[in-house]
Design an enzyme around this catalytic site. Structure first.
Site, PDB file in Angstrom:
ATOM      1  CG  HIS A   1      -0.517   7.780  -2.053  1.00  0.00           C
ATOM      2  ND1 HIS A   1      -0.171   6.452  -2.062  1.00  0.00           N
ATOM      3  CD2 HIS A   1      -0.617   8.128  -0.745  1.00  0.00           C
ATOM      4  CE1 HIS A   1      -0.065   6.018  -0.802  1.00  0.00           C
ATOM      5  NE2 HIS A   1      -0.341   7.011  -0.005  1.00  0.00           N
TER       6      HIS A   1
ATOM      7  CD  GLN B   1      -2.597   2.323  -0.534  1.00  0.00           C
ATOM      8  OE1 GLN B   1      -1.489   2.278  -0.005  1.00  0.00           O
ATOM      9  NE2 GLN B   1      -3.338   1.244  -0.695  1.00  0.00           N
TER      10      GLN B   1
ATOM     11  CB  ALA C   1      -8.686  -6.779  -8.624  1.00  0.00           C
TER      12      ALA C   1
HETATM   13  P1  OAD Z   1       1.982  -2.535  -3.777  1.00  0.00           P
HETATM   14  O1  OAD Z   1       2.738  -2.636  -5.048  1.00  0.00           O
HETATM   15  O2  OAD Z   1       2.733  -2.366  -2.511  1.00  0.00           O
HETATM   16  O3  OAD Z   1       1.077  -3.813  -3.607  1.00  0.00           O
HETATM   17  C1  OAD Z   1       0.361  -4.338  -4.686  1.00  0.00           C
HETATM   18  C2  OAD Z   1      -0.518  -5.446  -4.163  1.00  0.00           C
HETATM   19  O4  OAD Z   1      -1.361  -5.852  -5.217  1.00  0.00           O
HETATM   20  C3  OAD Z   1       0.238  -6.670  -3.665  1.00  0.00           C
HETATM   21  O5  OAD Z   1      -0.279  -7.053  -2.397  1.00  0.00           O
HETATM   22  C4  OAD Z   1      -0.073  -7.721  -4.729  1.00  0.00           C
HETATM   23  O6  OAD Z   1      -0.159  -9.035  -4.169  1.00  0.00           O
HETATM   24  C5  OAD Z   1      -1.422  -7.256  -5.218  1.00  0.00           C
HETATM   25  N1  OAD Z   1      -1.776  -7.665  -6.582  1.00  0.00           N
HETATM   26  C6  OAD Z   1      -0.941  -7.935  -7.621  1.00  0.00           C
HETATM   27  N2  OAD Z   1      -1.673  -8.240  -8.724  1.00  0.00           N
HETATM   28  C7  OAD Z   1      -2.972  -8.144  -8.372  1.00  0.00           C
HETATM   29  C8  OAD Z   1      -4.214  -8.341  -9.060  1.00  0.00           C
HETATM   30  N3  OAD Z   1      -4.248  -8.683 -10.366  1.00  0.00           N
HETATM   31  N4  OAD Z   1      -5.372  -8.165  -8.368  1.00  0.00           N
HETATM   32  C9  OAD Z   1      -5.353  -7.820  -7.055  1.00  0.00           C
HETATM   33  N5  OAD Z   1      -4.213  -7.624  -6.358  1.00  0.00           N
HETATM   34  C10 OAD Z   1      -3.041  -7.777  -7.001  1.00  0.00           C
HETATM   35  O7  OAD Z   1       0.934  -1.346  -4.005  1.00  0.00           O
HETATM   36  P2  OAD Z   1       0.235  -0.416  -2.928  1.00  0.00           P
HETATM   37  O8  OAD Z   1      -0.206  -1.177  -1.753  1.00  0.00           O
HETATM   38  O9  OAD Z   1      -0.766   0.372  -3.697  1.00  0.00           O
HETATM   39  O10 OAD Z   1       3.093   5.207  -2.769  1.00  0.00           O
HETATM   40  O11 OAD Z   1       1.433   0.515  -2.543  1.00  0.00           O
HETATM   41  C11 OAD Z   1       1.195   1.582  -1.702  1.00  0.00           C
HETATM   42  C12 OAD Z   1       2.058   2.752  -2.057  1.00  0.00           C
HETATM   43  O12 OAD Z   1       3.432   2.349  -2.137  1.00  0.00           O
HETATM   44  C13 OAD Z   1       1.808   3.347  -3.425  1.00  0.00           C
HETATM   45  O13 OAD Z   1       0.694   4.221  -3.455  1.00  0.00           O
HETATM   46  C14 OAD Z   1       3.077   4.089  -3.671  1.00  0.00           C
HETATM   47  C15 OAD Z   1       4.066   3.019  -3.256  1.00  0.00           C
HETATM   48  O14 OAD Z   1       5.294   3.444  -2.847  1.00  0.00           O
HETATM   49  C16 OAD Z   1       3.662   6.356  -3.088  1.00  0.00           C
HETATM   50  O15 OAD Z   1       4.219   6.525  -4.157  1.00  0.00           O
HETATM   51  C17 OAD Z   1       3.540   7.402  -2.044  1.00  0.00           C
END
Ligand code: OAD
Length: 250
Positions: free
Chosen positions: A118, A100, A236
């Protein structure tokens, strides 16, 4: 679920799909959108910055925000989690990385079988004729973001350029979700790294893979929503290298 158990599951898999989100790039210093330690969507409103309506209303505001994010992404380096997925790709014959993320770090690390659901931050698309081109990055904006910057205009048709990313309410790139769903359905293991699993249709890949019989391994410092069979709790960059190298050697 221990790392050792996950290693055993991964080692036995011949078909692997990976779904990554902003969390995998958090260890490269890029902000996530949501999560316990705050994210972009706590400071900014998605509807003001990441929708076609927002761009139509105030293109300079939207463009400045993306120029800031481009500067951050250009300065960031792939981290050990990105590199571990390159190792995994080389070890598994049927491998697909669905991301994403728009930051380009998977490709810069060396991943090749990447589906960028995305879109791509480092590309421009003309809002009029659709022509795409490489984006220009202004590195100084990483430290000194500006509130408004007028977007450049298309050399062909004169319409303002926009980033070639998917905004809320827009369709994903042609065929991307279909190819991602096919990979998830065929996978014996789906590795879900650094995503909050709240944005659709990307998040639907997880139940889809499970229904098709995949083991789902989640890597996230926070508890994952929904049913997960294997949760590895942590960052990660700390967990993916031992997981992949434990399964397939260095
Ligand atoms: P999010 O910001 O929603 O989620 C990030 C996730 O990463 C959370 O569950 C955190 O707990 C986790 N996290 C934080 N630090 C981490 C680390 N060091 N290692 C592993 N995990 C960690 O991001 P996405 O799920 O990618 O879309 O969000 C999805 C979409 O929402 C994005 O692509 C974007 C946004 O709006 C668009 O712009 C269309």
């Amino acid at each position: 679920m221990s790392l050792e158990q996950a290693t055993i599951v991964l080692r036995a898999a011949r078909a692997v799909a990976v779904l990554t989100g902003a969390g995998i790039s958090a260890d490269s210093g890029l902000p996530t959108f949501r999560g316990a330690r705050g994210g972009l969507w706590e400071r900014f409103r998605p509807e003001s910055l990441a929708t076609p309506e927002a761009f139509a209303r105030d293109p300079a505001l939207v463009w400045a925000w993306y120029q800031w994010r481009r500067a951050l992404a250009a300065r960031a380096q792939p981290n050990p989690a990105h590199f571990a997925l390159v190792t995994l790709e080389r070890a598994i014959p049927a491998f697909t990385l669905v991301t994403q993320n728009v930051d380009g770090l998977h490709r810069r690390a060396g991943s090749e079988r990447v589906i960028a659901l995305h879109g791509e931050l480092m590309r421009d698309r003309c809002s009029g004729c659709g022509r795409e081109s490489a984006a220009t990055v202004a590195p100084e904006l990483a430290d000194a973001p500006r509130e408004r910057i007028d977007p450049p205009r298309c050399a062909d048709c004169g319409a303002p350029l926009r980033p070639a990313v998917v905004w809320f309410g827009e369709a994903l790139p042609d065929g991307a979700m279909e190819r991602a769903a096919e990979a998830a359905a065929l996978a014996e293991v789906l590795l879900v790294v650094g995503t909050s699993q709240v944005v659709y249709p990307a998040a639907s890949l997880v139940p889809l893979a499970r229904r098709a019989g995949a083991r789902v391994i989640v890597v996230n410092p926070e508890q994952s929503p929904g049913d997960v069979d294997l949760q590895l709790t942590g960052r990660a960059a700390d967990l993916l290298p031992p997981l992949v190298h434990g399964a397939f050697g260095a």
